[in-house]
Design a protein around this motif. Structure first.
Motif, short mmCIF file in Angstrom:
data_model
loop_
_atom_site.label_atom_id
_atom_site.label_comp_id
_atom_site.label_asym_id
_atom_site.label_seq_id
_atom_site.Cartn_x
_atom_site.Cartn_y
_atom_site.Cartn_z
N PRO A 22 -2.52 11.60 44.42
CA PRO A 22 -3.20 11.64 45.72
C PRO A 22 -3.99 10.36 46.01
N HIS A 23 -3.79 9.83 47.21
CA HIS A 23 -4.50 8.61 47.61
C HIS A 23 -4.48 8.51 49.13
N THR A 24 -5.34 7.66 49.66
CA THR A 24 -5.23 7.27 51.06
C THR A 24 -4.78 5.81 51.05
N ASP A 25 -4.12 5.35 52.11
CA ASP A 25 -3.69 3.96 52.15
C ASP A 25 -4.85 3.10 52.67
N SER A 26 -4.90 1.85 52.24
CA SER A 26 -5.99 0.96 52.67
C SER A 26 -5.69 0.25 53.98
N LEU A 72 -4.99 11.85 53.26
CA LEU A 72 -4.78 11.93 51.80
C LEU A 72 -3.37 12.46 51.55
N HIS A 73 -2.61 11.74 50.75
CA HIS A 73 -1.22 12.17 50.52
C HIS A 73 -0.79 11.90 49.09
N ARG A 74 0.33 12.52 48.71
CA ARG A 74 0.89 12.34 47.36
C ARG A 74 2.40 12.52 47.46
FE LIG Z 1 0.52 6.00 50.44
#
Ligand SMILES: [Fe+2]
Ligand SMILES: O=C(O)CCC(=O)C(=O)O
Length: 345
Positions: A215-219, A272-274
């Motif tokens: 899981p992360h958000t893009d910058s 937030l995605h994975r």
């Molecule tokens: Fe991403």
């Protein structure tokens, strides 16, 4: 753990059982949303209501899919084929283009890997600007088709990102002139660095315990993603959990990144995605990260601020933000957040 463990992916071809280093426990593999009818909005860019649908989706979800986007299907197919051609190379050859420690371009495991206790069932290839330097290492005599197709993809995705940015600004009552640093390519002939990232998720012997991309958000300001026709992307929605983004033939996924969340003063959600993996299909995806010019300081836009809406974040450049994110990961936004009663300087 050795730093190279977070750069060199597993030799997936030669692994028959999920190693312990890649086994994620249930805390990290929270299940998907229980409501199958809940779906990420699909927006037809040819619709006269496209701007308001985009605003609504960006406020509620921070993600949507687009069709009638103008990028030819034939190009997307070629990009997918070239991506598969790259990742099908023997591990030894791919390692010739390995990313250097601290670097961002070339072959390797996703850079977010070092923030998680387990390793990812995926490999990536990052292109910033021209792909030629690393493509030559992969195919000394036969890299031109790869380079031409990736460069065309960067050009098309950049154009579409600019169009989506304009629609987003328009949807909240802004014109392009309200945003000093936004210089679409037709105005500014000096293109910014174009960041294209190719992802590969080989078929996995134990997909329920593995993680493709954690899981992360893009910058970025926004990210365009082509995921072909194999599902794997999931987005997190409050009170619902992880919602799978079903591939829709020829469509692209648009995610709101951290910088868009900042400039909209928190109005647009950073998503937030994975990515999860599966037992039978080798999935690839192609992500284009659109950001501001490297040296531009971005901050909440003036028109998003009033007596009821104080600026939530201090100004940052994309480079500065990438550095903070690369060090503090999901604490990055908190670190540039202003106190509620701080006025714009
Ligand atoms: Fe991403
Ligand atoms: O492969 C996917 O669906 C997600 C890729 C992604 O999130 C990324 O490259 O940042």
């Amino acid at each position: 753990m050795n730093i190279l463990n977070h750069i060199i992916p597993l030799d997936f071809e030669n692994v028959i059982k999920l190693p312990d280093s890649h086994k994620w426990n249930d805390d990290h593999r929270s299940p998907v949303c229980r409501f199958p009818h809940v779906q990420v909005p699909l927006i037809d860019l040819a619709s006269p209501h496209a701007a308001s649908l985009i605003r609504q989706a960006s406020e509620e979800w921070g993600v949507f899919q687009v069709k009638s986007h103008g990028i030819p299907m034939s190009l997307l197919n070629q990009v997918e084929n070239q991506t598969r051609r790259l990742f099908a190379l023997p591990e030894k050859r791919k390692l010739l283009a390995i990313r250097s420690p601290g670097g961002s371009r070339g072959y390797g495991m996703a850079r977010i890997s070092s923030f998680f206790p387990k390793l990812l069932w995926s490999e990536g290839f990052t292109i910033i600007g021209s792909p030629v330097e690393h493509a030559v290492q992969l195919w000394p005599h036969d890299h031109s088709s790869f380079c031409e197709i990736m460069e065309e993809c960067q050009e098309e995705m950049n154009g579409l990102s600019e169009k989506l940015m304009s629609l987003m600004f328009c949807s909240v009552g802004l014109t392009n002139q309200d945003v000093k640093w936004f210089k679409p390519t037709n105005v500014c002939k000096n293109p910014q660095q174009r960041v294209l990232h190719l992802n590969s998720y080989p078929a996995c012997p134990d997909p329920d315990q593995a993680m493709g991309l954690a899981p992360h958000t893009d910058s970025s300001l926004l990210t365009l993603l082509y995921q072909g026709n194999i599902a794997g992307l999931q987005v997190h929605r409050e009170n619902m959990g992880w919602v799978p983004v079903q591939p829709v033939d020829g469509s692209l996924v648009v995610t709101v990144g951290d910088l868009m969340h900042i400039i909209s003063n928190g109005r647009f959600k950073n998503c937030l995605h994975r990515a999860v993996v599966n037992r039978t299909n080798h999935r690839v995806s192609i992500a284009y990260f659109y950001g501001p010019p490297r040296d531009a300081k971005v901050s909440p836009l003036m028109k998003m601020i009033d007596t009821d809406h104080h600026p939530l974040y201090r100004p940052v450049t994309w480079n500065e933000y990438l550095h903070i994110k690369g060090t503090y990961f999901n604490k990055a936004l908190e670190l540039i957040r202003l106190n509620v009663d701080t006025k714009l300087g």
